[in-house]
Design an enzyme around this catalytic site. Sequence first.
Site, PDB file in Angstrom:
ATOM      1  N   ARG A  48       4.135  -3.069   0.159  1.00 11.65           N
ATOM      2  CA  ARG A  48       4.093  -3.506  -1.247  1.00 11.65           C
ATOM      3  C   ARG A  48       3.922  -5.021  -1.384  1.00 11.65           C
ATOM      4  O   ARG A  48       4.432  -5.617  -2.338  1.00 11.65           O
ATOM      5  CB  ARG A  48       5.354  -3.071  -2.010  1.00 11.65           C
ATOM      6  CG  ARG A  48       5.403  -1.587  -2.331  1.00 11.65           C
ATOM      7  CD  ARG A  48       4.540  -1.226  -3.529  1.00 11.65           C
ATOM      8  NE  ARG A  48       4.388   0.212  -3.662  1.00 11.65           N
ATOM      9  CZ  ARG A  48       5.188   0.984  -4.403  1.00 11.65           C
ATOM     10  NH1 ARG A  48       6.164   0.471  -5.077  1.00 11.65           N
ATOM     11  NH2 ARG A  48       4.973   2.275  -4.453  1.00 11.65           N
ATOM     12  N   ARG A  52       3.731  -6.356  -7.803  1.00 13.89           N
ATOM     13  CA  ARG A  52       4.445  -7.020  -8.890  1.00 13.89           C
ATOM     14  C   ARG A  52       5.193  -8.288  -8.550  1.00 13.89           C
ATOM     15  O   ARG A  52       5.587  -9.028  -9.441  1.00 13.89           O
ATOM     16  CB  ARG A  52       5.421  -6.025  -9.541  1.00 13.89           C
ATOM     17  CG  ARG A  52       4.715  -5.033 -10.408  1.00 13.89           C
ATOM     18  CD  ARG A  52       5.665  -3.990 -10.930  1.00 13.89           C
ATOM     19  NE  ARG A  52       6.184  -3.183  -9.838  1.00 13.89           N
ATOM     20  CZ  ARG A  52       6.903  -2.092  -9.998  1.00 13.89           C
ATOM     21  NH1 ARG A  52       7.229  -1.681 -11.197  1.00 13.89           N
ATOM     22  NH2 ARG A  52       7.330  -1.407  -8.968  1.00 13.89           N
ATOM     23  N   ARG A  61      -3.727  -7.624 -13.760  1.00  9.86           N
ATOM     24  CA  ARG A  61      -3.448  -6.241 -14.151  1.00  9.86           C
ATOM     25  C   ARG A  61      -3.251  -6.071 -15.663  1.00  9.86           C
ATOM     26  O   ARG A  61      -3.163  -4.931 -16.141  1.00  9.86           O
ATOM     27  CB  ARG A  61      -2.174  -5.757 -13.442  1.00  9.86           C
ATOM     28  CG  ARG A  61      -2.351  -5.096 -12.078  1.00  9.86           C
ATOM     29  CD  ARG A  61      -2.937  -3.695 -12.150  1.00  9.86           C
ATOM     30  NE  ARG A  61      -2.354  -2.885 -13.199  1.00  9.86           N
ATOM     31  CZ  ARG A  61      -1.191  -2.251 -13.145  1.00  9.86           C
ATOM     32  NH1 ARG A  61      -0.498  -2.290 -12.046  1.00  9.86           N
ATOM     33  NH2 ARG A  61      -0.737  -1.551 -14.169  1.00  9.86           N
ATOM     34  N   ASP A  97      -2.936   3.772  -4.308  1.00 12.91           N
ATOM     35  CA  ASP A  97      -1.669   4.488  -4.425  1.00 12.91           C
ATOM     36  C   ASP A  97      -1.801   5.838  -3.737  1.00 12.91           C
ATOM     37  O   ASP A  97      -2.909   6.378  -3.646  1.00 12.91           O
ATOM     38  CB  ASP A  97      -1.273   4.690  -5.890  1.00 12.91           C
ATOM     39  CG  ASP A  97       0.204   5.047  -5.993  1.00 12.91           C
ATOM     40  OD1 ASP A  97       1.046   4.137  -5.988  1.00 12.91           O
ATOM     41  OD2 ASP A  97       0.524   6.255  -6.015  1.00 12.91           O
ATOM     42  N   TYR A 174       6.287  15.324  -5.230  1.00  9.43           N
ATOM     43  CA  TYR A 174       5.910  14.943  -6.604  1.00  9.43           C
ATOM     44  C   TYR A 174       5.250  16.099  -7.341  1.00  9.43           C
ATOM     45  O   TYR A 174       5.497  16.318  -8.534  1.00  9.43           O
ATOM     46  CB  TYR A 174       4.949  13.750  -6.581  1.00  9.43           C
ATOM     47  CG  TYR A 174       5.626  12.425  -6.304  1.00  9.43           C
ATOM     48  CD1 TYR A 174       6.528  11.886  -7.221  1.00  9.43           C
ATOM     49  CD2 TYR A 174       5.374  11.709  -5.155  1.00  9.43           C
ATOM     50  CE1 TYR A 174       7.149  10.673  -6.974  1.00  9.43           C
ATOM     51  CE2 TYR A 174       5.986  10.492  -4.903  1.00  9.43           C
ATOM     52  CZ  TYR A 174       6.876   9.983  -5.820  1.00  9.43           C
ATOM     53  OH  TYR A 174       7.493   8.782  -5.583  1.00  9.43           O
TER      54      TYR A 174
HETATM   55  O1  CP3 Z   1       1.034  -3.553  -1.427  1.00  8.55           O
HETATM   56  C1  CP3 Z   1       0.934  -2.389  -1.038  1.00  8.55           C
HETATM   57  O2  CP3 Z   1       1.795  -1.828  -0.324  1.00  8.55           O
HETATM   58  C2  CP3 Z   1      -0.354  -1.624  -1.353  1.00  8.55           C
HETATM   59  C3  CP3 Z   1      -0.386  -0.736  -2.413  1.00  8.55           C
HETATM   60  C4  CP3 Z   1       0.553   0.445  -2.562  1.00  8.55           C
HETATM   61  C5  CP3 Z   1       1.018   0.854  -3.833  1.00  8.55           C
HETATM   62  N1  CP3 Z   1       1.678   2.037  -3.692  1.00  8.55           N
HETATM   63  C6  CP3 Z   1       0.754   0.132  -5.080  1.00  8.55           C
HETATM   64  C7  CP3 Z   1       1.642   0.364  -6.237  1.00  8.55           C
HETATM   65  C8  CP3 Z   1       1.021   1.381  -1.632  1.00  8.55           C
HETATM   66  C9  CP3 Z   1       0.860   1.403  -0.111  1.00  8.55           C
HETATM   67  C10 CP3 Z   1       1.724   2.386  -2.371  1.00  8.55           C
HETATM   68  C11 CP3 Z   1       2.314   3.587  -1.751  1.00  8.55           C
HETATM   69  C12 CP3 Z   1       3.175   4.458  -2.573  1.00  8.55           C
HETATM   70  N2  CP3 Z   1       3.028   4.818  -3.890  1.00  8.55           N
HETATM   71  C13 CP3 Z   1       4.282   5.172  -2.055  1.00  8.55           C
HETATM   72  C14 CP3 Z   1       4.729   5.127  -0.611  1.00  8.55           C
HETATM   73  C15 CP3 Z   1       5.457   3.875  -0.321  1.00  8.55           C
HETATM   74  C16 CP3 Z   1       6.858   3.784  -0.828  1.00  8.55           C
HETATM   75  O3  CP3 Z   1       7.099   2.872  -1.646  1.00  8.55           O
HETATM   76  O4  CP3 Z   1       7.708   4.570  -0.422  1.00  8.55           O
HETATM   77  C17 CP3 Z   1       4.837   5.927  -3.105  1.00  8.55           C
HETATM   78  C18 CP3 Z   1       6.053   6.814  -3.019  1.00  8.55           C
HETATM   79  C19 CP3 Z   1       4.027   5.717  -4.251  1.00  8.55           C
HETATM   80  C20 CP3 Z   1       4.179   6.306  -5.618  1.00  8.55           C
HETATM   81  C21 CP3 Z   1       4.472   5.232  -6.584  1.00  8.55           C
HETATM   82  N3  CP3 Z   1       3.504   4.445  -7.167  1.00  8.55           N
HETATM   83  C22 CP3 Z   1       5.738   4.757  -7.039  1.00  8.55           C
HETATM   84  C23 CP3 Z   1       7.072   5.336  -6.662  1.00  8.55           C
HETATM   85  C24 CP3 Z   1       5.486   3.650  -7.880  1.00  8.55           C
HETATM   86  C25 CP3 Z   1       6.505   2.724  -8.553  1.00  8.55           C
HETATM   87  C26 CP3 Z   1       6.713   3.072  -9.976  1.00  8.55           C
HETATM   88  C27 CP3 Z   1       7.428   1.934 -10.690  1.00  8.55           C
HETATM   89  O5  CP3 Z   1       6.826   1.373 -11.635  1.00  8.55           O
HETATM   90  O6  CP3 Z   1       8.567   1.616 -10.328  1.00  8.55           O
HETATM   91  C28 CP3 Z   1       4.092   3.481  -7.945  1.00  8.55           C
HETATM   92  C29 CP3 Z   1       3.370   2.427  -8.698  1.00  8.55           C
HETATM   93  C30 CP3 Z   1       2.799   1.363  -7.851  1.00  8.55           C
HETATM   94  N4  CP3 Z   1       2.057   1.569  -6.729  1.00  8.55           N
HETATM   95  C31 CP3 Z   1       2.859  -0.026  -8.122  1.00  8.55           C
HETATM   96  C32 CP3 Z   1       2.121  -0.661  -7.108  1.00  8.55           C
HETATM   97  C33 CP3 Z   1       1.817  -2.133  -6.983  1.00  8.55           C
HETATM   98  C34 CP3 Z   1       3.540  -0.679  -9.298  1.00  8.55           C
HETATM   99  C35 CP3 Z   1       2.586  -0.628 -10.450  1.00  8.55           C
HETATM  100  C36 CP3 Z   1       2.820  -1.706 -11.469  1.00  8.55           C
HETATM  101  O7  CP3 Z   1       2.391  -2.838 -11.227  1.00  8.55           O
HETATM  102  O8  CP3 Z   1       3.410  -1.381 -12.481  1.00  8.55           O
END
Ligand code: CP3
Length: 369
Positions: A48, A52, A61, A97, A174
């Site tokens: 990550r 953010r 974004r 994602d 999910y």
């Molecule tokens: O920087 C990185 O790691 C690259 C991008 C990346 C994202 N998601 C971007 C993202 C990666 C590798 C992921 C993987 C991902 N997505 C996982 C596996 C990793 C982990 O954290 O365990 C999972 C379970 C997801 C599903 C997901 N997508 C979740 C649980 C969330 C968070 C929701 C929240 O708002 O709290 C997301 C959204 C997400 N994916 C964001 C990002 C940067 C946040 C989006 C935003 O900016 O609002």
Amino acid sequence: MNLATLAPSAGAALPADHPLVDGRTATAPLIRALRGDRPERLPVWFMRQAGRSLPEYREVRQGIGMLDSCLRPDLASEITLQPVRRHGVDAGIFFSDIMVPLKLAGVGVDIAPGVGPVMDQPYRTADDVERLVAATLDDDALAPVREAVALTVAELGTTPLIGFGGAPFTLAAYLVEGRPSRDHLAARTMMHGAPETWSRLVSWTADITGAFLRAQVEAGASAVQLFDSWAGSLSQADYTGRVAGASARALAHVAGLGVPAIHFGTGTGHLLGAMRDVLASAGVAKHAVGVDYRTPLDEAAEALPGVPLQGNVDPALLAAPWPVLEAHVRDVVARGAAAPAHVLNLGHGVPPETDPAVLTRVVELAHSL
Ligand code: CP3
């Protein structure tokens, strides 16, 4: 049941102008470490890192939904490059994602800010699952992913790009729940209550995520990481009996391409050996296991002889006073010396409120050791 043997056999090798083939990334510290070597510089990147915690991310974004931003190649590429420029990390992680391939297959999914992935419906009955698995992920649909990766690697030069996908269990959790859950009860109920339906579901998610991984690698990613974020909620017997075969099936889509793979989950101290076995049974020759912050790396190294490790700075300590964080990073690196090779990372993702300057300082520290 060995689902891996059912997977489409890995096809042709990488194109001659792929960064791993034409020499750009083959000797990068990350790639050397994943191949079991100890490069002069300790490679470091952060799960990550794109997202953010960066003001430049929030800026680009604005007004664009999460999944939409993943599917705009110029934007996805820019966001992938931001942390590489700012922190000097040893790898980019593709901004996308784990839900993107589901969306590209036509499944109704959205990512709700502050909540996470939300499905149009929970997929709980045999009929639900039959309707779901009728969806296919065509190669054409993956064009925005290929394009974003190609744009990114053209800018990255000798820094490798890591592609990734969600593991079948985490995706299925999910889908069955319909939204984020803590214990993944409905998914665990299905795997025992309706094993045939479960098997259909995880085989399908394996192929969807496998196609997503393969598209990223073919377009220029030099390594992949399979995220099984929720595997830690499973007993060892459920993991090996009902999930591991599908994870191997997902990785089998890229095993023949020769890129190293990292297998990561959280709360998986009891599953580390089984997760290593998945990499081996998928036929991934060079691999590493990602360790979360709960298991000290020297303990993980004892459980996984001969296996390169990635991890495992506690994300909570990123907000602690620098001397505390510095001592912790030094301890992680010292324990990591028990493994044949080590890639420094966090034990889970960067918390959104992290001060980016702290991440840059951790990179500088790692490179000075
Ligand atoms: O920087 C990185 O790691 C690259 C991008 C990346 C994202 N998601 C971007 C993202 C990666 C590798 C992921 C993987 C991902 N997505 C996982 C596996 C990793 C982990 O954290 O365990 C999972 C379970 C997801 C599903 C997901 N997508 C979740 C649980 C969330 C968070 C929701 C929240 O708002 O709290 C997301 C959204 C997400 N994916 C964001 C990002 C940067 C946040 C989006 C935003 O900016 O609002």
